[in-house]
Design an enzyme around this catalytic site. Structure first.
Site, short mmCIF file in Angstrom:
data_model
loop_
_atom_site.label_atom_id
_atom_site.label_comp_id
_atom_site.label_asym_id
_atom_site.label_seq_id
_atom_site.Cartn_x
_atom_site.Cartn_y
_atom_site.Cartn_z
N GLU A 34 -7.50 -19.32 48.67
CA GLU A 34 -6.24 -18.63 49.81
C GLU A 34 -6.12 -17.32 50.04
OE1 GLU A 34 -5.52 -21.58 51.61
OE2 GLU A 34 -5.33 -22.41 50.40
N ASP A 37 -8.79 -15.08 53.53
CA ASP A 37 -9.85 -14.49 55.25
C ASP A 37 -9.23 -13.42 55.71
OD1 ASP A 37 -7.23 -15.56 55.60
OD2 ASP A 37 -8.47 -16.84 57.04
N GLY A 120 2.63 -28.69 60.17
CA GLY A 120 3.63 -28.00 59.07
C GLY A 120 3.64 -27.63 57.27
N SER A 124 -3.33 -27.21 58.71
CA SER A 124 -4.08 -26.54 60.27
C SER A 124 -3.87 -27.57 61.27
CB SER A 124 -5.54 -26.54 59.73
OG SER A 124 -5.74 -25.06 59.36
N SER A 125 -2.18 -28.43 61.73
CA SER A 125 -2.62 -28.60 62.69
C SER A 125 -1.80 -27.59 63.89
CB SER A 125 -1.11 -29.23 62.66
OG SER A 125 0.37 -28.48 62.52
N SER A 126 -1.95 -26.57 64.12
CA SER A 126 -1.86 -24.98 65.06
C SER A 126 -3.77 -24.91 65.42
CB SER A 126 -1.21 -24.15 64.92
OG SER A 126 -1.64 -23.70 63.44
N GLU A 158 -3.60 -17.69 68.02
CA GLU A 158 -2.40 -18.00 67.17
C GLU A 158 -1.92 -16.30 67.35
OE1 GLU A 158 -2.84 -20.59 65.55
OE2 GLU A 158 -0.95 -19.78 63.50
N ASP A 170 -9.01 -21.10 60.08
CA ASP A 170 -8.49 -22.60 60.19
C ASP A 170 -9.30 -23.33 61.02
OD1 ASP A 170 -7.06 -22.35 57.80
OD2 ASP A 170 -4.94 -21.35 59.33
C1 GLA Z 1 -3.30 -19.90 56.87
C2 GLA Z 1 -3.72 -18.61 57.34
C3 GLA Z 1 -5.07 -18.85 57.21
C4 GLA Z 1 -5.31 -18.24 56.15
C5 GLA Z 1 -4.52 -19.32 55.13
C6 GLA Z 1 -4.12 -19.09 53.77
O1 GLA Z 1 -3.52 -20.60 56.80
O2 GLA Z 1 -3.79 -19.33 59.28
O3 GLA Z 1 -5.63 -17.92 58.08
O4 GLA Z 1 -4.68 -17.04 55.72
O5 GLA Z 1 -2.65 -19.74 55.57
O6 GLA Z 1 -5.61 -18.79 53.51
#
Ligand code: GLA
Length: 370
Positions: A34, A37, A120, A124-126, A158, A170
């Site tokens: 987490e 990236d 939300g 990663s819905s977006s 994004e 994501d």
């Molecule tokens: C969000 C971002 C990702 C990543 C995570 C945390 O989901 O979109 O790119 O940085 O937070 O790991």
């Protein structure tokens, strides 16, 4: 859900003609890695069963019409025009604008979206919406884009249109992951391979019921802190710090931010070599502690829910997942104990004043997991 959003007749009933193309993509849950990236590090997501569906047809109106089936919202926008007020629509407009910038002749479109991906909460819905939109556009126009190019375009949408300086986690997960194995991804080289979950373990995702607050501003701030730390250490990104001792010279909070990134990268690489669910789970627990104490992206409700999950005898490990600041937790559970874990933990969480719910597996498949 398979096929176009809703019955095909819904598209036709909405826009007066059938869809000409469709695309879909899943949400994801990140098991480990987490906030690594955007530091060129390692991540370990797995796709969730819930997907977002997009259907399109070319219209001759000179502007796009977008209809979100589950939100019951209709939006009109120009690809190059101002951002629509409805936030979800900026992802779709952003993808079309990025495609246009890349030289694709994007016509005006009627677009319908339907999504099962919880919004939300850190699933990663977006990205699911971005990748589904771009896949649909690829099919509609016969574009020669591969899945990595689609992920990169979604990420640009994004960053440039939704204002979150996200990494590639994501969109790569939505574009390339599947639900049966985790995807180990090196976010610098984009080298990747699938990794099986530890034997006799399954993934459980529980929503804390606490909406993510200040997520994008705090997220961008964490990213800026990581960049500052890398600059002070004289490296291109925190991925390049050769030795954990080096971060000890940094001023606070940069020292703790950098330490999280270094230890989290190490945890991902250790996890994919883990033989047992117990070892994998211990790394998840350590990840949560690091996100809470060093990266400071947890909130009290998430800490409470994670502690309840971690204390359950049939849970191997648990942590917050996604950007943090609220949203969901992920746990690795003993297979066959899923329903008992979910019920026990949610009851205990309710007694402490929380209002949680199970997001993965989706409710309709929970019974068969019992
Ligand atoms: C969000 C971002 C990702 C990543 C995570 C945390 O989901 O979109 O790119 O940085 O937070 O790991």
């Amino acid at each position: 859900m398979t096929g176009p959003p809703g019955p095909p007749s819904v598209f036709e009933a909405t826009f007066g003609a059938p869809a000409q193309a469709q695309g879909s993509a899943p949400g994801r849950v990140n098991l480990l890695g987490e906030h690594t990236d955007y530091n060129d590090g390692f991540v370990l997501p797995i796709a969730i069963p819930q997907r977002t569906q997009v259907a399109m047809r070319v219209n001759d109106l000179g502007h796009c019409r977008l209809h979100a089936l589950d939100l019951g919202q209709a939006v009109t926008f120009d690809v190059d025009g101002p951002a629509p007020e409805q936030h979800f629509a900026t992802y779709v407009q952003g993808c079309l604008a990025v495609a246009r910038e890349a030289g694709v002749a994007v016509p005006s479109l009627d677009i319908q979206v339907a999504s099962e991906v919880p919004m939300g909460v850190g699933l990663s819905s977006s990205a699911a919406l971005e990748v589904a939109t771009l896949r649909c556009l690829r099919q509609l126009l016969g574009l020669g884009l591969d899945d990595v190019e689609i992920a990169r375009m979604g990420q640009r949408a994004e960053i440039e249109h939704a204002g979150v300086r996200c990494g590639i986690l994501d969109q790569m997960a939505a574009s390339l992951a599947d639900t049966s194995r985790a995807l180990l991804l090196d976010t610098r080289s984009l080298e990747r391979r699938f990794v099986s979950l530890p034997p006799q373990s399954v993934v459980l995702v529980v929503d804390s019921g606490v909406p993510r607050s200040l997520a994008s501003s705090a997220y961008n701030q964490r990213r800026a802190e990581c960049e500052q730390a890398a600059q002070l250490l004289g490296v291109a990104s925190l991925r390049d710090v050769p030795d954990a001792l080096a971060v000890e010279t940094l001023p606070e909070p940069l020292r703790r931010r950098a330490r999280h990134v270094l230890t989290e990268n190490a945890r991902v690489l250790e996890a994919v070599a883990c033989a047992t669910a117990q070892d994998f789970g211990a790394l998840m627990n350590a990840s949560h502690a690091s996100l809470r104490d060093d990266f400071e992206v947890s909130v009290p409700a998430l800490d409470r829910l994670v502690s309840l999950l971690q204390a359950h005898p049939d849970v191997f490990g648990a942590r917050l997942t996604g950007a943090g600041f609220g949203g969901a937790c992920v746990a690795l559970c003993r297979e066959h104990a899923l329903a008992a874990v979910a019920t026990g933990v949610l009851e205990a969480y309710a007694r402490s004043g929380g209002r949680g719910s199970v997001l993965v597996p989706p409710l309709e498949t929970m019974a068969s997991a019992a």
